[in-house]
Design an enzyme around this catalytic site. Structure first.
Site, PDB file in Angstrom:
ATOM      1  N   ASN A  80       0.679  -1.332  -0.347  1.00 38.28           N
ATOM      2  CA  ASN A  80      -0.108   0.412   0.236  1.00 38.28           C
ATOM      3  C   ASN A  80       0.996   1.563  -0.117  1.00 38.28           C
ATOM      4  O   ASN A  80       0.149   1.974  -0.847  1.00 38.28           O
ATOM      5  CB  ASN A  80      -1.038  -0.108   1.911  1.00 38.28           C
ATOM      6  CG  ASN A  80      -1.504   1.475   1.528  1.00 38.28           C
ATOM      7  OD1 ASN A  80      -2.205   1.542   0.860  1.00 38.28           O
ATOM      8  ND2 ASN A  80      -0.593   1.528   3.170  1.00 38.28           N
ATOM      9  N   SER A 132      -4.013   2.783  -8.438  1.00 37.50           N
ATOM     10  CA  SER A 132      -4.825   3.847  -8.808  1.00 37.50           C
ATOM     11  C   SER A 132      -5.484   4.265  -9.970  1.00 37.50           C
ATOM     12  O   SER A 132      -5.330   3.645 -10.896  1.00 37.50           O
ATOM     13  CB  SER A 132      -3.738   4.931  -8.767  1.00 37.50           C
ATOM     14  OG  SER A 132      -4.409   6.353  -8.680  1.00 37.50           O
ATOM     15  N   TYR A 145       3.896   8.616 -11.773  1.00 33.92           N
ATOM     16  CA  TYR A 145       3.018   8.143 -10.535  1.00 33.92           C
ATOM     17  C   TYR A 145       2.492   7.087 -11.071  1.00 33.92           C
ATOM     18  O   TYR A 145       2.157   6.428 -10.605  1.00 33.92           O
ATOM     19  CB  TYR A 145       2.597   9.348  -9.666  1.00 33.92           C
ATOM     20  CG  TYR A 145       1.094   9.075  -8.703  1.00 33.92           C
ATOM     21  CD1 TYR A 145       2.074   7.592  -7.546  1.00 33.92           C
ATOM     22  CD2 TYR A 145       0.390   8.370  -9.312  1.00 33.92           C
ATOM     23  CE1 TYR A 145       0.452   7.446  -6.849  1.00 33.92           C
ATOM     24  CE2 TYR A 145      -0.876   8.259  -7.887  1.00 33.92           C
ATOM     25  CZ  TYR A 145      -0.247   7.516  -6.802  1.00 33.92           C
ATOM     26  OH  TYR A 145      -1.934   7.250  -6.273  1.00 33.92           O
ATOM     27  N   ALA A 147       2.152   5.961 -13.811  1.00 36.05           N
ATOM     28  CA  ALA A 147       3.239   4.598 -15.419  1.00 36.05           C
ATOM     29  C   ALA A 147       3.193   3.645 -13.839  1.00 36.05           C
ATOM     30  O   ALA A 147       2.968   2.637 -14.205  1.00 36.05           O
ATOM     31  CB  ALA A 147       4.406   4.868 -15.840  1.00 36.05           C
ATOM     32  N   LYS A 149       1.949   3.262 -11.312  1.00 40.02           N
ATOM     33  CA  LYS A 149       0.885   2.684 -10.502  1.00 40.02           C
ATOM     34  C   LYS A 149       0.193   1.663 -12.029  1.00 40.02           C
ATOM     35  O   LYS A 149      -0.364   0.162 -11.125  1.00 40.02           O
ATOM     36  CB  LYS A 149      -0.436   3.351 -10.645  1.00 40.02           C
ATOM     37  CG  LYS A 149       0.053   4.345  -9.426  1.00 40.02           C
ATOM     38  CD  LYS A 149      -0.366   3.599  -7.602  1.00 40.02           C
ATOM     39  CE  LYS A 149       0.148   3.901  -6.441  1.00 40.02           C
ATOM     40  NZ  LYS A 149       0.227   3.354  -5.623  1.00 40.02           N
ATOM     41  N   ILE A 182      -9.613   9.255  -2.031  1.00 39.35           N
ATOM     42  CA  ILE A 182     -10.026   8.880  -0.749  1.00 39.35           C
ATOM     43  C   ILE A 182      -9.607   9.591  -0.304  1.00 39.35           C
ATOM     44  O   ILE A 182      -8.465  10.163  -0.614  1.00 39.35           O
ATOM     45  CB  ILE A 182      -9.550   7.585  -0.595  1.00 39.35           C
ATOM     46  CG1 ILE A 182      -9.785   6.089  -1.889  1.00 39.35           C
ATOM     47  CG2 ILE A 182     -10.591   7.011  -0.165  1.00 39.35           C
ATOM     48  CD1 ILE A 182     -11.507   5.558  -2.729  1.00 39.35           C
TER      49      ILE A 182
HETATM   50  N1  LIG Z   1      -6.387   8.422  -1.271  1.00 39.76           N
HETATM   51  C1  LIG Z   1      -6.107   8.311  -2.499  1.00 39.76           C
HETATM   52  O1  LIG Z   1      -7.285   9.035  -3.076  1.00 39.76           O
HETATM   53  C2  LIG Z   1      -5.519   6.661  -3.164  1.00 39.76           C
HETATM   54  C3  LIG Z   1      -6.296   6.998  -4.699  1.00 39.76           C
HETATM   55  C4  LIG Z   1      -5.684   5.702  -5.268  1.00 39.76           C
HETATM   56  C5  LIG Z   1      -4.359   4.983  -5.402  1.00 39.76           C
HETATM   57  N2  LIG Z   1      -3.600   5.927  -3.288  1.00 39.76           N
HETATM   58  C6  LIG Z   1      -2.959   5.172  -3.284  1.00 39.76           C
HETATM   59  O2  LIG Z   1      -3.448   4.591  -2.099  1.00 39.76           O
HETATM   60  C7  LIG Z   1      -1.793   3.931  -0.690  1.00 39.76           C
HETATM   61  C8  LIG Z   1      -1.958   4.875   0.113  1.00 39.76           C
HETATM   62  O3  LIG Z   1      -2.345   6.370   0.281  1.00 39.76           O
HETATM   63  P1  LIG Z   1      -2.835   7.814   1.369  1.00 39.76           P
HETATM   64  O4  LIG Z   1      -3.600   8.010   0.293  1.00 39.76           O
HETATM   65  O5  LIG Z   1      -3.023   6.837   2.768  1.00 39.76           O
HETATM   66  O6  LIG Z   1      -1.772   8.506   1.672  1.00 39.76           O
HETATM   67  P2  LIG Z   1      -0.890   8.855   2.875  1.00 39.76           P
HETATM   68  O7  LIG Z   1      -1.838   8.789   3.871  1.00 39.76           O
HETATM   69  O8  LIG Z   1       0.135   9.639   2.246  1.00 39.76           O
HETATM   70  O9  LIG Z   1       0.003   7.783   3.297  1.00 39.76           O
HETATM   71  C9  LIG Z   1       1.023   6.812   2.391  1.00 39.76           C
HETATM   72  C10 LIG Z   1       1.715   5.351   2.929  1.00 39.76           C
HETATM   73  O10 LIG Z   1       3.046   5.635   2.731  1.00 39.76           O
HETATM   74  C11 LIG Z   1       4.224   5.441   3.137  1.00 39.76           C
HETATM   75  N3  LIG Z   1       6.068   5.838   2.561  1.00 39.76           N
HETATM   76  C12 LIG Z   1       5.825   6.705   1.751  1.00 39.76           C
HETATM   77  N4  LIG Z   1       6.696   7.712   1.107  1.00 39.76           N
HETATM   78  C13 LIG Z   1       7.518   6.119   1.413  1.00 39.76           C
HETATM   79  C14 LIG Z   1       8.931   5.964   1.614  1.00 39.76           C
HETATM   80  N5  LIG Z   1       9.625   6.588   1.034  1.00 39.76           N
HETATM   81  N6  LIG Z   1       8.981   4.762   2.109  1.00 39.76           N
HETATM   82  C15 LIG Z   1       8.208   3.857   2.881  1.00 39.76           C
HETATM   83  N7  LIG Z   1       7.087   4.120   2.929  1.00 39.76           N
HETATM   84  C16 LIG Z   1       6.297   5.737   2.529  1.00 39.76           C
HETATM   85  C17 LIG Z   1       3.476   6.566   4.411  1.00 39.76           C
HETATM   86  O11 LIG Z   1       4.626   6.472   5.657  1.00 39.76           O
HETATM   87  P3  LIG Z   1       5.401   7.003   6.171  1.00 39.76           P
HETATM   88  O12 LIG Z   1       4.144   7.908   7.018  1.00 39.76           O
HETATM   89  O13 LIG Z   1       6.568   6.670   7.061  1.00 39.76           O
HETATM   90  O14 LIG Z   1       5.703   8.248   5.670  1.00 39.76           O
HETATM   91  C18 LIG Z   1       2.644   6.309   5.010  1.00 39.76           C
HETATM   92  O15 LIG Z   1       2.367   5.009   5.253  1.00 39.76           O
HETATM   93  C19 LIG Z   1      -0.407   4.795  -1.597  1.00 39.76           C
HETATM   94  O16 LIG Z   1       0.327   3.832  -2.731  1.00 39.76           O
HETATM   95  C20 LIG Z   1      -1.681   5.961  -3.507  1.00 39.76           C
HETATM   96  O17 LIG Z   1      -0.968   6.195  -4.162  1.00 39.76           O
HETATM   97  C21 LIG Z   1      -4.384   6.908  -2.440  1.00 39.76           C
END
Ligand SMILES: NC(=O)c1ccc[n+]([C@@H]2O[C@H](COP(=O)([O-])OP(=O)(O)OC[C@H]3O[C@@H](n4cnc5c(N)ncnc54)[C@H](OP(=O)(O)O)[C@@H]3O)[C@@H](O)[C@H]2O)c1
Length: 240
Positions: A80, A132, A145, A147, A149, A182
């Site tokens: 994730n 995504s 990003y 690419a 995903k 989300i």
């Molecule tokens: N929110 C949306 O609308 C949405 C839509 C489509 C896909 N996604 C995908 O869903 C996933 C979670 O997104 P989210 O919205 O929950 O984002 P978020 O709240 O920013 O959480 C991101 C998570 O990834 C970890 N992370 C970031 N950089 C990292 C690194 N360099 N090494 C290891 N861990 C790292 C963070 O850990 P730290 O706390 O340690 O930084 C955090 O736990 C992502 O893959 C995102 O692309 C999200």
């Protein structure tokens, strides 16, 4: 009875944290974040395994520890963790391109490589990649990003086929999910005008909640989803 272990990467925030809360009763969790101290909730009865996935040495060490400490009783992995660094490609420094590819694509590939071997021994296990909606739609200023995903979806389909070539009578499933917009810290950063534009593209007329993604993943992990394999599941309110 001991609970099966599930690794959730990026479990400190947003979707990963919501998922950890949803799975906490039924599984023993391995909670990952870039730094150990970033995991602030659900530590009791679970494990914490930290690594900055943009650092190849830390990613390598993470995979080794995962195998050594949890390899025997790991049931599933949710890849994730992810980052966005939104910019027009022409202004994107190469180091940001590398970072997005490392965290969003290479880390899930290396973790999958590690666990597929382990799952092969027991012929059982589930891997879910967090893709995504932009993997399918594309998005201006998120080309790298998107690419990464999109790569995850193709990777997932390929590994599902590969597993079938390697093992008979197996119960290993490899899936991806593609959330739309989300409400998490990642999307909090999107400017209000952009958010309003997105809303016009969502037939459900609202943004999604992390709990809705978590519920879908909980189902995909369960036996009820035993015939869903190699698929990408959209969770996006109908976003087009
Ligand atoms: N929110 C949306 O609308 C949405 C839509 C489509 C896909 N996604 C995908 O869903 C996933 C979670 O997104 P989210 O919205 O929950 O984002 P978020 O709240 O920013 O959480 C991101 C998570 O990834 C970890 N992370 C970031 N950089 C990292 C690194 N360099 N090494 C290891 N861990 C790292 C963070 O850990 P730290 O706390 O340690 O930084 C955090 O736990 C992502 O893959 C995102 O692309 C999200």
């Amino acid at each position: 009875m001991t609970k099966p272990k599930v690794l959730i990467t990026g479990a400190s925030s947003g979707l990963g944290l919501a998922l950890a809360k949803r799975l906490n009763q039924d599984y023993c969790l391995i909670l990952h974040a870039s730094k150990e101290e970033n995991i602030k909730e659900l530590r009791e009865g679970n494990y914490v395994l930290a690594a900055d996935f943009s650092n190849p040495d830390e990613l390598n060490e993470f995979c080794k520890k995962l195998k050594k400490d949890h390899g025997d009783d790991l049931f599933a992995v949710i890849n994730n963790a992810g980052i966005t660094i939104d910019k027009p490609l022409v202004f994107q420094p190469e180091r940001d391109i590398d970072k997005m590819l490392m965290v969003n694509l290479k880390a899930p590939i290396m973790i999958t490589k590690t666990v597929i071997k382990l799952f092969g021994l027991k012929k059982r296990g589930v891997v879910i990649q967090m893709s995504s909606c932009v993997a399918e739609t594309g998005n201006a200023f998120q080309s790298v990003y998107s690419a990464a995903k999109a790569g995850l979806i193709a990777f997932t389909k390929s590994i599902a086929k590969e597993v079938a070539n390697l093992y008979d009578n197996h119960r290993i499933r490899v899936l991806s999910v593609s959330p739309g917009f989300i409400e998490t810290p990642m999307t909090d950063a999107v400017p209000q005008t952009e958010k309003e534009k997105y809303l016009t593209m969502i037939p459900a007329q609202r943004f999604g909640k992390p709990e809705e993604v978590a519920e879908t993943i909980a189902f995909l992990l369960s036996e009820k989803a035993s015939y869903i394999n190699g698929s990408n599941i959209d969770i996006n309110g109908g976003l087009f």
